[in-house]
Design a protein around this motif. Structure first.
Motif: not given
Length: 380
Positions: A199-203, A272-280
């Motif tokens: 479960r990937l997530v981005h905020s 509740g997620y697994d990996i927080g992601i960000f690519s900039l």
């Protein structure tokens, strides 16, 4: 009598995590009047609301013409939101004025009328949106003018990390203090992983230039067993950009867009997620030197973290073994990096985030702010 403090931010303060944390500390030392867009934030004794339709930069025909001929002195208080803010606060006196970001500095000094000013620059002001041609040609020189004129007479200057602090010290000769975008320690534990889905997530904010498209493309490159959830604050465009993102999310994996979550509630939701992601991609120096709110949100949520290369975030990811850094800024690189994670590696990175959560909380940053306030408000 408690000191009277004015906190200026050309943002919706209720949704601005950094300014909300700042407000909590300010309220320890005095009665705070906030001046910004949106409704009155919790913690403010009073609020002066600027019409959200008014821009905080001189984006009128006259303003653009004056920017073009470098008549910056006539523009300091000319932006529609700045003029409105000056009128709203007229006749009031304050013991301290806090300016969030460079565009608020002329107004802060105008309203301070000799009282001390604390300028929280956040990031590197001249290059906030330098990847946009109009900003590069018109606004960047104006921001440099504001910084050169007002930072030397500003009694305290803060920024989000040490790399950006060195830029201000080198370019404008001002002493700075670092106040990271770290958030308070959260009493959370790592969540258990799902047996069949990573479960990937981005905020963050749904604004162009954040490479949200690249994250959608990356998850669409992955095989089965991945999902991506977004918690995005809409841009001030009526949701147009957010709708364009939703139209991209038609690949084989599940991409879900959620309503924004309040800054206080965000770690609990992300937990509740697994990996927080960000690519900039580093289209500006701020991008290259980023250390954003979301990094600290992910740590307090006890997530594994995958970011693209950046001096500040890479150092912390590697120091605390929080996850991984992509090779480059492409969707393909992000997908390849995510494929390196299995349930055991995710669990290990979550455990490392749990161990680092106190050290990477806002405790030291709050004390840096209190030290500034003790210096500027000795009577408090």
């Amino acid at each position: 009598m408690r000191p009277k403090i004015l906190c200026i931010s050309f943002s919706d303060i209720r949704a601005d995590a950094r300014v909300l944390r700042q407000l909590d500390i300010l309220a320890e030392f005095g009665d705070v009047t906030t001046l910004g867009y949106g409704d009155k934030p919790d913690g403010a004794a009073d609020h002066l609301r600027i019409d959200s339709a008014l821009p905080s930069l001189p984006q009128t025909l006259t303003g653009v013409a004056l920017l073009a001929v470098r008549s910056f002195g006539r523009l300091e208080l000319a932006a529609p939101a700045v003029r409105s803010a000056a009128d709203l606060a007229a006749g009031r006196t304050f013991d301290l004025v806090v300016a969030n970001e460079a565009r608020a500095l002329p107004l802060a000094h105008h309203l301070a009328a000799g009282a001390p000013v604390w300028g929280d620059m956040h990031e590197w002001a001249p290059e906030e949106r330098v990847h946009v041609l109009s900003w590069r040609l018109l606004i960047k020189p104006f921001m440099r003018y504001i910084c050169a004129k007002y930072l030397p007479r500003t009694q305290a200057v803060t920024v989000v990390n040490d790399s950006i602090a060195r830029l201000y010290e080198h370019e404008f000769g001002c002493a700075t203090a670092t106040v990271r975008n770290a958030r308070p320690f959260e009493q959370l534990s790592p969540s258990l992983g799902s047996p069949d889905t990573i479960r990937l997530v981005h905020s963050g904010a749904a604004v162009p230039g954040r490479n949200l498209e690249g994250m959608i493309q990356a998850v669409n490159l992955l095989g089965p067993g991945y999902s991506l959830d977004f918690y995005l604050v809409p841009a001030r465009d009526g949701g147009k950009y957010l709708r364009s993102l939703e139209s991209l999310a038609s690949g084989p994996n599940k991409v879900t867009f959620h309503p924004p979550v309040s800054p206080a509630a965000l770690p609990g939701v992300l937990n509740g997620y697994d990996i927080g992601i960000f690519s900039l991609p580093p289209r500006t120096r701020n991008h290259a030197l980023m250390l954003p709110n979301k990094f600290f949100d992910f740590v307090q949520a006890r997530l594994a973290i995958v970011f693209s290369p950046s001096v500040e975030t890479t150092r912390l990811i590697e120091q605390f073994d929080l996850g991984a850094v992509t090779e480059d800024f492409s969707a393909e690189s992000l997908a390849r990096t995510l494929q390196q994670f299995d349930s055991s590696r995710i669990a290990a990175c979550k455990a490392n985030a749990h161990s680092a959560a106190l050290e990477l909380s806002s405790k030291i940053d709050e004390e840096a702010e209190r030290e500034i306030l003790r210096r500027l408000l000795p009577q408090a």
